[in-house]
Write a protein that holds these residues in place. Structure first.
Motif, mmCIF file in Angstrom:
data_model
loop_
_atom_site.group_PDB
_atom_site.id
_atom_site.type_symbol
_atom_site.label_atom_id
_atom_site.label_comp_id
_atom_site.label_asym_id
_atom_site.label_seq_id
_atom_site.Cartn_x
_atom_site.Cartn_y
_atom_site.Cartn_z
ATOM 1 N N PRO A 255 5.036 9.676 0.460
ATOM 2 C CA PRO A 255 4.976 10.884 -0.199
ATOM 3 C C PRO A 255 3.784 10.196 -1.424
ATOM 4 C CG PRO A 255 7.170 10.551 -0.268
ATOM 5 C CD PRO A 255 6.756 10.263 0.309
ATOM 6 N N VAL A 256 4.356 9.043 -1.506
ATOM 7 C CA VAL A 256 2.841 8.430 -3.364
ATOM 8 C C VAL A 256 1.901 8.356 -1.889
ATOM 9 C CG1 VAL A 256 2.627 6.376 -3.862
ATOM 10 C CG2 VAL A 256 4.813 7.046 -3.892
ATOM 11 N N ILE A 257 1.657 8.046 -0.770
ATOM 12 C CA ILE A 257 0.225 7.366 -0.235
ATOM 13 C C ILE A 257 -0.559 8.890 0.460
ATOM 14 C CG2 ILE A 257 -0.521 6.678 1.702
ATOM 15 C CD1 ILE A 257 1.924 4.854 2.078
ATOM 16 N N LEU A 258 0.502 9.637 0.354
ATOM 17 C CA LEU A 258 -0.844 10.752 0.595
ATOM 18 C C LEU A 258 -1.137 12.145 -1.122
ATOM 19 C CD1 LEU A 258 2.592 12.705 3.273
ATOM 20 C CD2 LEU A 258 -0.265 11.506 3.419
ATOM 21 N N ALA A 259 -0.224 11.673 -2.088
ATOM 22 C CA ALA A 259 -0.994 11.604 -2.761
ATOM 23 C C ALA A 259 -1.900 10.948 -3.778
ATOM 24 C CB ALA A 259 0.443 11.980 -4.223
ATOM 25 N N LEU A 260 -2.188 9.767 -3.053
ATOM 26 C CA LEU A 260 -3.235 9.767 -3.278
ATOM 27 C C LEU A 260 -4.751 9.330 -2.706
ATOM 28 C CD1 LEU A 260 -1.659 5.695 -3.511
ATOM 29 C CD2 LEU A 260 -2.513 6.797 -5.741
ATOM 30 N N GLN A 261 -3.900 9.706 -1.572
ATOM 31 C CA GLN A 261 -5.543 10.137 -0.574
ATOM 32 C C GLN A 261 -6.533 11.290 -0.730
ATOM 33 O OE1 GLN A 261 -3.706 10.277 3.324
ATOM 34 N NE2 GLN A 261 -4.345 8.043 4.150
ATOM 35 N N ALA A 262 -4.901 12.674 -1.228
ATOM 36 C CA ALA A 262 -4.923 13.737 -1.753
ATOM 37 C C ALA A 262 -6.032 14.482 -3.096
ATOM 38 C CB ALA A 262 -4.031 15.317 -1.218
ATOM 39 N N GLY A 263 -4.899 13.630 -4.007
ATOM 40 C CA GLY A 263 -5.490 13.904 -4.691
ATOM 41 C C GLY A 263 -7.023 13.311 -5.836
ATOM 42 N N SER A 264 -6.887 14.068 -6.798
ATOM 43 C CA SER A 264 -7.919 13.212 -7.443
ATOM 44 C C SER A 264 -8.400 12.403 -8.334
ATOM 45 C CB SER A 264 -8.550 14.852 -8.830
ATOM 46 O OG SER A 264 -7.393 14.277 -9.490
ATOM 47 N N GLU A 265 -9.251 11.402 -8.365
ATOM 48 C CA GLU A 265 -9.695 10.523 -9.117
ATOM 49 C C GLU A 265 -8.528 10.066 -10.519
ATOM 50 O OE1 GLU A 265 -10.176 6.661 -9.820
ATOM 51 O OE2 GLU A 265 -11.003 7.633 -8.794
ATOM 52 N N ALA A 266 -7.733 11.043 -11.627
ATOM 53 C CA ALA A 266 -7.298 11.269 -12.788
ATOM 54 C C ALA A 266 -5.776 11.406 -11.983
ATOM 55 C CB ALA A 266 -7.995 12.504 -13.404
ATOM 56 N N GLU A 267 -5.571 11.971 -11.455
ATOM 57 C CA GLU A 267 -4.542 12.090 -10.489
ATOM 58 C C GLU A 267 -3.892 10.473 -9.775
ATOM 59 O OE1 GLU A 267 -3.876 16.822 -8.926
ATOM 60 O OE2 GLU A 267 -4.566 15.423 -7.582
ATOM 61 N N ARG A 268 -5.022 9.758 -9.002
ATOM 62 C CA ARG A 268 -4.563 8.652 -8.254
ATOM 63 C C ARG A 268 -3.939 7.465 -9.940
ATOM 64 N NH1 ARG A 268 -7.012 6.972 -3.728
ATOM 65 N NH2 ARG A 268 -7.788 4.594 -4.926
ATOM 66 N N LYS A 269 -4.954 7.698 -10.819
ATOM 67 C CA LYS A 269 -5.123 7.116 -12.345
ATOM 68 C C LYS A 269 -3.382 7.270 -12.393
ATOM 69 C CE LYS A 269 -8.763 4.797 -12.725
ATOM 70 N NZ LYS A 269 -8.844 3.438 -12.560
ATOM 71 N N THR A 270 -2.979 8.275 -12.680
ATOM 72 C CA THR A 270 -1.668 8.841 -13.097
ATOM 73 C C THR A 270 -0.627 8.257 -12.044
ATOM 74 O OG1 THR A 270 -2.187 11.059 -14.191
ATOM 75 C CG2 THR A 270 -0.165 10.813 -13.374
ATOM 76 N N ILE A 271 -0.905 8.465 -10.920
ATOM 77 C CA ILE A 271 0.282 7.561 -9.750
ATOM 78 C C ILE A 271 0.209 5.892 -10.150
ATOM 79 C CG2 ILE A 271 0.110 6.861 -7.715
ATOM 80 C CD1 ILE A 271 -0.027 9.823 -7.340
ATOM 81 N N GLU A 272 -1.183 5.208 -10.423
ATOM 82 C CA GLU A 272 -1.522 4.067 -10.699
ATOM 83 C C GLU A 272 -0.499 3.493 -11.827
ATOM 84 O OE1 GLU A 272 -4.392 0.790 -10.698
ATOM 85 O OE2 GLU A 272 -5.293 2.820 -10.318
ATOM 86 N N ARG A 273 -0.681 4.368 -13.139
ATOM 87 C CA ARG A 273 0.065 3.324 -13.863
ATOM 88 C C ARG A 273 1.800 3.665 -13.993
ATOM 89 N NH1 ARG A 273 -4.094 7.107 -16.430
ATOM 90 N NH2 ARG A 273 -2.809 8.289 -16.492
ATOM 91 N N ALA A 274 2.038 4.237 -12.729
ATOM 92 C CA ALA A 274 3.608 4.393 -12.979
ATOM 93 C C ALA A 274 4.116 3.544 -11.698
ATOM 94 C CB ALA A 274 3.948 6.114 -12.887
ATOM 95 N N LEU A 275 3.589 2.962 -10.840
ATOM 96 C CA LEU A 275 3.458 2.786 -9.758
ATOM 97 C C LEU A 275 3.647 1.257 -9.940
ATOM 98 C CD1 LEU A 275 3.925 2.866 -6.464
ATOM 99 C CD2 LEU A 275 1.111 2.635 -6.281
ATOM 100 N N GLY A 276 5.238 0.316 -9.996
ATOM 101 C CA GLY A 276 5.414 -0.538 -9.762
ATOM 102 C C GLY A 276 5.508 -0.734 -11.296
ATOM 103 N N ASN A 277 5.856 0.316 -12.466
ATOM 104 C CA ASN A 277 6.374 0.031 -14.265
ATOM 105 C C ASN A 277 7.466 0.410 -14.059
ATOM 106 O OD1 ASN A 277 6.563 0.292 -16.490
ATOM 107 N ND2 ASN A 277 5.031 1.712 -16.913
ATOM 108 N N PRO A 278 8.483 -0.830 -14.238
ATOM 109 C CA PRO A 278 9.726 -0.592 -14.771
ATOM 110 C C PRO A 278 9.968 0.396 -16.207
ATOM 111 C CG PRO A 278 8.736 -2.468 -14.987
ATOM 112 C CD PRO A 278 8.116 -1.782 -14.789
#
Length: 339
Positions: A254-277
């Motif tokens: 689900p994350v990989i597909l969202a990163l591929q399809a999303g906008s730059e802003a959406e990618r940044k949103t995912i990146e901030r949350a990814l690996g953040n406890p």
């Protein structure tokens, strides 16, 4: 691209499938459980304490039940199915002990992970003890081919875990990388479980390959569904443990597909949350909104359904018996968990 929404299921009563599987393998599982308890004993008190903490926590023990059911499909039973099933379960529990250390998990099966009570070193070493016992049981079976199947599975599982660790938080991870990871870390043990079960029943080479394919495809579906469940199921909803994989930086589909399809802003949103406890409900709600926008949970479930169908197809030339019908329903149980 959005895909057609999958209607809530199940097509079969999932609980009935597992009830039937438990009933069909009940006597064998009693013997497996006795063997598991006896092989968990040690003169070093901490070994059975750590092992039994995980083993007693339960779980459906799906993999050893699959081994027993696969064995029962064939008439030439050689008597090794109990050892094989116990060995499969020991391998599974060993990987759970190791995974909790790698992932720094605090909970396992609804109770504190062993590492939080006895520490990381004890968890790793007791996991090694369980692997040793699994291979000892395989040696005692005197079936070198079956020993080879489980030995190769242990090596592939370890490789998969290392590859997943290397890909943690890697935004360039592809769906092909993900497929390689889940094939190694999950599907391989399902495949080995059903293949050695068929071998214990005396299956010919064609039937053995069919059961191996069944287990492999079932395992792929199982892990895809688990990864969807981490985000609240096919509909995506916040819950107590929603987003644990995200906080651990796991690059699931689900994350990989969202990163591929999303906008730059959406990618940044995912990146901030990814690996953040510290990612909380607000961050997870944003991630789920992105998933919904691009149907990534739906796409992941569609892939799980395809693997489940392939698993069922692998049984096409297996003679119809009670056990075969039960195995035919298990993929539906696996996918229905997410709806």
């Amino acid at each position: 691209m959005a895909v057609e929404n999958l209607a809530p299921r199940p097509l079969v009563d999932a609980s009935a499938v597992i009830d039937d599987l438990m009933a069909a393998t009940g006597d064998g599982m009693d013997a497996v459980n006795r063997l598991i308890l006896s092989r968990s004993e040690s003169s070093v008190d901490m070994v059975p304490e750590v092992a039994n903490h995980l083993i007693d926590a339960g779980g459906k023990r799906l993999r050893p039940m699959l081994t027993l059911a696969a064995s029962a499909l064939f008439s030439r039973v050689r008597g090794n199915e109990i050892r094989f099933a116990a060995a499969v379960e020991f391998m599974h529990n060993a990987t759970l002990l190791h995974d909790d250390v790698v992932d720094e998990s605090d909970m396992r099966r609804g109770r504190p992970a062993a590492r939080t009570i006895w520490g990381n070193q004890a968890s790793v070493l007791v996991g090694d003890f369980l692997l040793g016992q699994a291979f000892l049981m395989m040696v005692e079976s005197r079936d070198i081919d079956a020993l080879g199947v489980l030995s190769r599975a242990a090596a592939v599982i370890a490789e998969g875990e290392v590859f997943q660790l290397a890909k943690a938080g890697d935004l360039s991870t592809t769906p092909q990388d993900y497929e390689k990871i889940i094939h190694a870390k999950t599907a391989t043990l399902f495949e080995a479980a059903t293949e050695v079960g068929a071998m214990a029943g005396g299956a010919d080479s064609t039937s053995r390959k069919a059961l191996a394919a069944y287990g492999r495809e079932l395992g792929m579906a199982f892990q895809l569904v688990d990864d969807v469940l981490d985000y609240g199921g096919a509909q995506g909803s916040l819950g107590k443990n929603t987003g644990d994989d995200l906080r651990e930086g796991k690059m699931t589909l689900p994350v990989i597909l969202a990163l591929q399809a999303g906008s730059e802003a959406e990618r940044k949103t995912i990146e901030r949350a990814l690996g953040n406890p510290e990612s909380g409900e607000a961050e997870l709600a944003e991630i789920l909104a992105i998933f919904a926008r691009y149907d990534t949970l739906t796409q992941t479930m569609a892939k799980a359904e395809r693997h489940a169908e392939t698993a069922r197809a692998a049984l096409a030339n297996i003679p119809q018996t009670v056990e075969r019908d039960i195995l035919f329903g298990v993929p539906e149980f696996c996918t229905s968990r997410a709806y």
